[in-house]
Scaffold this motif. Sequence first.
Motif, PDB file in Angstrom:
ATOM      1  N   PHE A  76      39.376  37.861  50.695  1.00 52.63           N
ATOM      2  CA  PHE A  76      38.183  37.123  50.303  1.00 52.63           C
ATOM      3  C   PHE A  76      38.526  36.275  49.154  1.00 52.63           C
ATOM      4  CE2 PHE A  76      36.038  40.551  52.500  1.00 52.63           C
ATOM      5  CZ  PHE A  76      35.153  39.896  53.288  1.00 52.63           C
ATOM      6  N   GLY A  77      39.758  36.529  48.360  1.00 49.91           N
ATOM      7  CA  GLY A  77      40.040  35.804  47.420  1.00 49.91           C
ATOM      8  C   GLY A  77      40.300  36.529  46.142  1.00 49.91           C
ATOM      9  N   ARG A  78      41.353  36.335  45.324  1.00 56.74           N
ATOM     10  CA  ARG A  78      41.732  37.243  44.157  1.00 56.74           C
ATOM     11  C   ARG A  78      40.983  36.664  43.049  1.00 56.74           C
ATOM     12  NH1 ARG A  78      46.927  36.285  47.058  1.00 56.74           N
ATOM     13  NH2 ARG A  78      46.880  38.342  48.313  1.00 56.74           N
ATOM     14  N   LYS A  79      40.540  35.524  42.974  1.00 57.35           N
ATOM     15  CA  LYS A  79      39.413  35.093  41.570  1.00 57.35           C
ATOM     16  C   LYS A  79      38.227  35.970  41.796  1.00 57.35           C
ATOM     17  CE  LYS A  79      36.230  31.290  40.852  1.00 57.35           C
ATOM     18  NZ  LYS A  79      35.817  29.829  40.739  1.00 57.35           N
ATOM     19  N   LEU A  80      37.843  36.342  43.014  1.00 59.13           N
ATOM     20  CA  LEU A  80      36.499  37.096  43.139  1.00 59.13           C
ATOM     21  C   LEU A  80      36.866  38.557  42.515  1.00 59.13           C
ATOM     22  CD1 LEU A  80      33.747  37.454  44.050  1.00 59.13           C
ATOM     23  CD2 LEU A  80      34.695  38.076  46.202  1.00 59.13           C
ATOM     24  N   MET A  81      38.058  38.705  42.442  1.00 58.64           N
ATOM     25  CA  MET A  81      38.277  40.413  42.032  1.00 58.64           C
ATOM     26  C   MET A  81      38.452  40.224  40.522  1.00 58.64           C
ATOM     27  SD  MET A  81      38.623  42.300  44.436  1.00 58.64           S
ATOM     28  CE  MET A  81      37.112  41.474  44.960  1.00 58.64           C
ATOM     29  N   VAL A  82      38.911  39.215  39.870  1.00 56.70           N
ATOM     30  CA  VAL A  82      39.131  39.075  38.582  1.00 56.70           C
ATOM     31  C   VAL A  82      37.718  39.026  38.020  1.00 56.70           C
ATOM     32  CG1 VAL A  82      39.772  37.510  36.704  1.00 56.70           C
ATOM     33  CG2 VAL A  82      41.343  37.925  38.721  1.00 56.70           C
ATOM     34  N   VAL A  83      36.647  38.147  38.390  1.00 55.14           N
ATOM     35  CA  VAL A  83      35.305  38.078  38.066  1.00 55.14           C
ATOM     36  C   VAL A  83      34.488  39.363  38.244  1.00 55.14           C
ATOM     37  CG1 VAL A  83      33.131  37.005  38.279  1.00 55.14           C
ATOM     38  CG2 VAL A  83      35.070  35.694  38.603  1.00 55.14           C
ATOM     39  N   ARG A  84      34.890  40.279  39.136  1.00 54.30           N
ATOM     40  CA  ARG A  84      34.095  41.482  39.410  1.00 54.30           C
ATOM     41  C   ARG A  84      34.612  42.383  38.296  1.00 54.30           C
ATOM     42  NH1 ARG A  84      37.689  45.542  40.018  1.00 54.30           N
ATOM     43  NH2 ARG A  84      38.495  44.185  41.623  1.00 54.30           N
ATOM     44  N   ALA A  85      35.981  42.346  38.039  1.00 54.38           N
ATOM     45  CA  ALA A  85      36.411  43.462  37.097  1.00 54.38           C
ATOM     46  C   ALA A  85      35.748  43.114  35.675  1.00 54.38           C
ATOM     47  CB  ALA A  85      38.109  43.482  36.984  1.00 54.38           C
ATOM     48  N   GLY A 116      35.845  48.376  37.326  1.00 58.04           N
ATOM     49  CA  GLY A 116      36.817  47.500  36.022  1.00 58.04           C
ATOM     50  C   GLY A 116      38.248  47.255  37.054  1.00 58.04           C
ATOM     51  N   GLY A 117      39.295  47.464  36.275  1.00 60.66           N
ATOM     52  CA  GLY A 117      40.589  46.957  36.932  1.00 60.66           C
ATOM     53  C   GLY A 117      41.270  45.776  36.532  1.00 60.66           C
ATOM     54  N   VAL A 118      40.763  45.157  35.254  1.00 61.03           N
ATOM     55  CA  VAL A 118      41.121  43.718  35.082  1.00 61.03           C
ATOM     56  C   VAL A 118      42.520  43.523  35.000  1.00 61.03           C
ATOM     57  CG1 VAL A 118      40.853  42.108  33.104  1.00 61.03           C
ATOM     58  CG2 VAL A 118      38.996  43.627  33.417  1.00 61.03           C
ATOM     59  N   VAL A 119      43.385  44.229  34.496  1.00 62.33           N
ATOM     60  CA  VAL A 119      44.739  44.082  34.474  1.00 62.33           C
ATOM     61  C   VAL A 119      45.552  44.061  35.939  1.00 62.33           C
ATOM     62  CG1 VAL A 119      47.116  45.068  34.159  1.00 62.33           C
ATOM     63  CG2 VAL A 119      45.070  45.285  32.372  1.00 62.33           C
ATOM     64  N   ASP A 120      44.985  45.042  36.982  1.00 59.99           N
ATOM     65  CA  ASP A 120      45.721  44.754  38.254  1.00 59.99           C
ATOM     66  C   ASP A 120      45.197  43.589  38.971  1.00 59.99           C
ATOM     67  OD1 ASP A 120      43.594  46.980  38.006  1.00 59.99           O
ATOM     68  OD2 ASP A 120      43.449  46.823  40.067  1.00 59.99           O
ATOM     69  N   ALA A 121      43.889  43.206  38.624  1.00 56.22           N
ATOM     70  CA  ALA A 121      43.269  42.075  39.289  1.00 56.22           C
ATOM     71  C   ALA A 121      43.886  40.766  38.970  1.00 56.22           C
ATOM     72  CB  ALA A 121      41.884  41.689  39.207  1.00 56.22           C
ATOM     73  N   SER A 122      44.217  40.810  37.673  1.00 60.65           N
ATOM     74  CA  SER A 122      44.830  39.534  36.908  1.00 60.65           C
ATOM     75  C   SER A 122      46.203  39.518  37.517  1.00 60.65           C
ATOM     76  CB  SER A 122      44.796  39.624  35.597  1.00 60.65           C
ATOM     77  OG  SER A 122      43.423  39.566  34.875  1.00 60.65           O
ATOM     78  N   SER A 123      46.964  40.622  37.530  1.00 67.48           N
ATOM     79  CA  SER A 123      48.427  40.825  38.218  1.00 67.48           C
ATOM     80  C   SER A 123      48.392  40.200  39.335  1.00 67.48           C
ATOM     81  CB  SER A 123      48.841  41.930  37.968  1.00 67.48           C
ATOM     82  OG  SER A 123      49.041  42.555  36.716  1.00 67.48           O
ATOM     83  N   ALA A 124      47.609  40.554  40.429  1.00 65.38           N
ATOM     84  CA  ALA A 124      47.340  40.096  41.620  1.00 65.38           C
ATOM     85  C   ALA A 124      47.308  38.505  41.808  1.00 65.38           C
ATOM     86  CB  ALA A 124      46.535  40.662  42.584  1.00 65.38           C
ATOM     87  N   PHE A 125      46.363  37.989  41.152  1.00 65.95           N
ATOM     88  CA  PHE A 125      46.225  36.728  40.976  1.00 65.95           C
ATOM     89  C   PHE A 125      47.365  35.946  40.503  1.00 65.95           C
ATOM     90  CE2 PHE A 125      44.775  32.606  39.462  1.00 65.95           C
ATOM     91  CZ  PHE A 125      43.622  32.000  40.100  1.00 65.95           C
TER      92      PHE A 125
END
Length: 410
Positions: A76-85, A116-125
């Motif tokens: 669904f997109g890695r941006k969404l994961m950054v926002v969620r985190a 949470g998980g900001v670091v891995d979400a940002s890394s994937a993006f």
Amino acid sequence: MNQAIDWKRNFFILWGGQFMAIAGLTVLVPLLPFYMEELGVKTMQSNQLWSGISLAAPAVSSAIASPFWGKLGDRFGRKLMVVRALFGLSACLFLMAIVTSPLQFLFVRLFQGAFGGVVDASSAFAGSEAPKEQRGKALGSLQGAVAAGSLSGPLLGGIFIDLYGFRPLLMVMGVLTGIGAIAAWFLLTERNSSKNKVHFEKAKDSIFQTFADLLSHPRTRGFIIVGFAANLAVFGLVTPLAPLVEKIAKSPDYAATWIGFLQAALWTATLLSSPWWGKQNDRSKVERNYMIATAICGISVILQACSANVPALFAFRVLQGLTFSALIQSVMLVVVQASTDYNRGARIGATNSLLVCGQIVGSLTGALITGIFKPEIAFLFMGIIFIGSALLLLRGFTISRVFLFRVNKR
């Protein structure tokens, strides 16, 4: 040209969001034993137990949730994961400010790990959006955001907490992290988002298969093992730090401020060195860089155990920061290099799941050793773990080079 401009804007947003997220967490983590006292924990043994469990709690829920979030990001997109985190962490910071017991705090920490998980979400993006030849630099610079947040959190937090207490500061950090989430929602642009659905259709691997693939490949397996050891060692140093500083400081009443400055020294060094290590990983063998960094890091931790005063401890913390900055970013770079656009999020999530298991073991081990023995023993043990992981990677690197030489010779 537009892609370069988009990436620069994305990078600054990712960096800022990751900075706020880490700052919000690190104002509390090194001073957690003091907050436990405020929540009603009385004895040294109980304090170390609750502190260790609370430090490990988000790692437990994150280890379970990360692969699922990564796979959702692939679809669904890695941006969404950054926002969620970022939104998840913001909510948790608010809840941490209003809890009244160690048990409530523990439940909030579990929630933090799951959402949470900001670091891995940002890394994937970043692993998908950064130019291929600059991925090491991008991941290294994002590690610098972790360092900057970890620097600002304890430095300002230690002073602020001594003056006003924990709860107002957690509220402020929750607001700022929420602002970072809103900025990510409106300003991040995902160039590959239109391809995610097509790529996801190609990715038929289950989460279990993702783990199996990572661990069956000698290079990714080796780096995940040493990354696990690095997280074990560094998180094992969190709870022993406060009693060690109280023991050697001439003014124990200002231990929180001293801890803030010591953490600031560690993360200033990490901030300055992270981009440099990232560039080195783009230019030369990641294995060589990792082995040098982790061996020196282990020596610096052992020297901290032998420190007789705060200035000596300060110097060795700087050396630790200069070298630890190379470790986790190198593991993530190897995983990114071994991934494709359709499975990168799942693989980074699975890697993060395995790495945070090191946080669980490290937090509990550090608290246990400190509670039974003394903080110096915990530092010695963790230093040996760092050095042992360097030798382990050296052995694997040597074996792989011999194997390749024989194959080429044939």
